[in-house]
Design an enzyme around this catalytic site. Structure first.
Site, short mmCIF file in Angstrom:
data_model
loop_
_atom_site.label_atom_id
_atom_site.label_comp_id
_atom_site.label_asym_id
_atom_site.label_seq_id
_atom_site.Cartn_x
_atom_site.Cartn_y
_atom_site.Cartn_z
N HIS A 188 0.82 -1.20 0.00
CA HIS A 188 0.00 0.00 0.00
C HIS A 188 0.86 1.25 0.00
O HIS A 188 0.47 2.28 -0.55
CB HIS A 188 -0.96 0.00 1.18
CG HIS A 188 -2.16 -0.83 0.90
ND1 HIS A 188 -3.22 -0.36 0.18
CD2 HIS A 188 -2.43 -2.11 1.19
CE1 HIS A 188 -4.11 -1.31 0.05
NE2 HIS A 188 -3.65 -2.39 0.66
N GLU A 429 -10.62 -3.90 -36.11
CA GLU A 429 -9.33 -3.59 -36.74
C GLU A 429 -9.17 -4.30 -38.08
O GLU A 429 -8.08 -4.36 -38.63
CB GLU A 429 -8.16 -3.90 -35.80
CG GLU A 429 -8.19 -5.27 -35.15
CD GLU A 429 -7.08 -5.48 -34.12
OE1 GLU A 429 -6.14 -4.68 -34.05
OE2 GLU A 429 -7.16 -6.48 -33.40
N CYS A 500 -8.36 2.71 -29.85
CA CYS A 500 -7.16 2.42 -29.05
C CYS A 500 -5.90 2.33 -29.92
O CYS A 500 -4.81 2.10 -29.41
CB CYS A 500 -7.34 1.17 -28.21
SG CYS A 500 -7.55 -0.32 -29.20
C1 PEP Z 1 -4.26 -1.59 -33.37
O1 PEP Z 1 -4.12 -2.45 -34.22
O2 PEP Z 1 -4.57 -0.41 -33.62
C2 PEP Z 1 -4.04 -1.91 -31.95
C3 PEP Z 1 -4.34 -1.06 -31.00
O3 PEP Z 1 -3.47 -3.11 -31.65
P1 PEP Z 1 -1.90 -3.41 -31.85
O4 PEP Z 1 -1.22 -2.13 -32.19
O5 PEP Z 1 -1.42 -4.00 -30.60
O6 PEP Z 1 -1.95 -4.39 -32.99
MG MG Z 2 -4.01 -4.54 -33.68
#
Ligand code: PEP
Ligand code: MG
Length: 543
Positions: A188, A429, A500
């Site tokens: 902690h 993706e 992401c």
């Molecule tokens: C992506 O493909 O945009 C992603 C976030 O995954 P990675 O870059 O790990 O393939």
């Molecule tokens: Mg990816």
């Protein structure tokens, strides 16, 4: 110059004099007493006072480090109310006719040894907490208060170990950094140090004594090093590093704690991408609202064997606990293409980016997948874990995943193992996933767009091939139209959608994403505050 190394708890550069923190030794003598009941009453009064002190510490920590981290002092109160602990103390006083100090010290030692011998990492770490509460009661009984900082100027605290209560009690304006010889990254104290944004190291190979006391030193939190009496050249480098860090911090200070909201009231979630639990310090430092992508394949890549369920569980649990109730999206393993792992013994492929990778491995080798899912569901009892599946191209894949998840949950139920509510989403993706995103949206709780792969598969440009840079246009309208389409389909079906991939951190596109209605951006921690700045300066209605 001497350089010592430790494990990094929190980044940043601290420069100043070392102050070695020594606990006030509470010498405990075994003394015979006549009136056991009076001694029991003396213990009960000290315990009551300790409870009040802990309430005070809880209130202080609540203001300084938030509810989740202050909870340790509630745990301490609960420990002090524990019947086994109290009965042990009172029993020793009554049967051995000894003083309360001795009974408390003995009980503290016995209980902390018992915790230290447990298998579970979390329980083992509680040994320090039992010691901490026993020390507190002893301090009250013997009238010796906790040690104070023997310095008026801000210092680097070097100690053998620090109890959470010692860390919280210190006057923060006098603490530049914590460096301890012992202590775990899970403790902690480490969590508190991270939340206070103080550069800190644990498990450092120096001696907390006069060899360093009073000397000038520089702590490089991120590099896990402390330089005692650094030479001129080192000092120059460290000063430059500090300058960069301070500039970043300045931005952080003005934006920390602020909402990611536009001038006309549009909210955006800003989460962090991590590959490792070591990245957690920067996640908190940069005020991320959660973790939007934990690339769990790094757990596999760092090892020369399949990580066991227990190994994975401990990592996911640590992340969930550290994020203290904020959403943590863990992506199941995305091995293959550029991320090869020898012990998977995959056949050589002509075209690995379009080969057996990610969910394709998981669905063809369900035993590996199930181990990870079990670890994830078990960890979900300790925080707000969400699971996300990579490289999806069809509805059938999602249904197969759901069937495997149902099996895993049934097994955990049968074993009486607890788990929490787990949101499940997929990465968008591949162009295929984009085109059927209306159908996929009916199957899952959220989408996260992986623009790195989406761009490579849409433009047919290998993301690894630098020779193709001149053809690679990250702002290609095809990709932007796809993102818009995914957002519209997600919202029509009432689910949220984030980005992401690296495009999420592209400040030139932030306003475009706001206009599209993207709900979340997950980016490397250092990009969160620059994004927050743009979001807060934007009026979407006027774009
Ligand atoms: C992506 O493909 O945009 C992603 C976030 O995954 P990675 O870059 O790990 O393939
Ligand atoms: Mg990816």
């Amino acid at each position: 110059m001497q350089i010592y190394e430790g494990k990094s708890v929190f980044g940043g550069i601290a420069m100043g004099k070392i102050c070695v923190y020594k606990k006030n030794e509470k010498q405990v003598k075994r003394q015979k007493i006549e009136d056991e009941e009076a001694e029991v009453t003396r213990y009960q009064e000290a315990r009551e006072k300790a409870m009040q002190q802990l309430q005070g510490l809880y209130d202080k920590a609540l203001l300084e480090v938030g509810e989740a981290n202050a909870a340790i002092f509630e745990v301490h109160q609960m420990m002090l109310e524990d019947d086994d602990y109290n009965e042990s103390v009172e029993n020793i006083i009554r049967t051995e006719h000894v003083n309360a100090e001795y009974a408390v010290a003995t009980t503290g030692d016995n209980f902390s040894e018992m915790f230290a011998a447990m298998d579970d990492d979390y329980m083992r770490a509680r040994a320090a907490d039992v010691k901490d509460i026993s020390e507190r009661v002893l301090g009250i009984l013997s009238g010796v208060s906790d040690a104070d900082l023997a310095s008026d100027e801000p210092v680097i605290i070097v100690a053998d170990d620090l109890a959470p209560s010692e860390t919280v009690q210190m006057d923060k304006s006098k603490v530049l950094s914590f460096v301890t010889v012992h202590g775990s990254l899970n403790s902690h104290t480490a969590i508190l140090a991270r939340t206070m944004s103080i550069p800190a190291l644990v498990g450092t190979n120096l001696a907390a004594d006069e060899t360093v006391d009073g000397k000038f030193a520089v702590v490089d939190g991120a590099a896990g090093k402390i330089y005692v009496e650094p030479d001129e050249a080192t000092m120059e480098l460290l000063e430059k590093k500090q300058q960069e860090f301070l500039e970043q911090k300045e931005l952080l200070e003005t934006l920390k704690g602020k909402e990611n909201v536009t001038l006309d009231g549009k909210q955006m979630l800003l989460y962090a991408n991590i590959g490792n639990s070591k990245d957690l310090a920067t996640v908190i430092q940069n005020d991320a609202g959660g973790i939007g992508l934990f690339r769990s394949e790094f757990i596999y890549l760092e090892r020369d064997h399949y990580p066991t369920e227990e190994e994975q569980f401990l990592i996911y649990k640590q992340v969930a606990q550290t994020l203290a109730g904020k959403r943590v999206i863990i992506r199941t393993l995305d091995i293959g293409a550029d991320k090869q792992c020898d012990y998977f013994e995959m056949e050589k492929e002509e075209n690995p980016a379009m080969g057996c990778r990610a969910i394709r491995i998981c669905l063809t080798r369900p035993e590996i997948f199930k181990t990870q899912l079990r670890a994830l569901f078990r960890a979900s009892a300790f925080g707000k874990i969400a699971i996300m599946y990579p490289m999806i191209v069809s509805v059938e894949e999602v249904r197969k995943i759901k069937a495997i998840v149902a099996e895993v949950k049934a097994e955990l139920d049968a074993q009486g193992i607890e788990y929490g509510e787990v949101e499940q989403g997929i990465m968008i993706e591949t162009p295929a996933a984009v085109m059927i995103s209306d159908l996929l949206a009916e199957e899952v709780d959220f989408f996260s767009i992986g623009t790195n792969d989406l761009t490579q598969y849409t433009l047919a440009i290998d993301r690894q091939n630098t020779k193709l840079d001149e053809f690679y246009d990250p702002h290609h309208p095809a990709v932007l139209r796809m993102i818009r389409m995914v957002v519209e389909n997600a919202h029509k079906k009432g689910i949220w959608v984030g980005i992401c991939g690296d495009l999420g951190a592209d400040l030139e596109l932030t306003q475009e994403f706001l206009k599209m209605g993207v709900d979340e951006l997950s980016v490397s921690p250092g990009r969160i505050l620059p994004l927050r700045k743009i979001i807060r300066e934007t009026n979407v209605g006027q774009l």
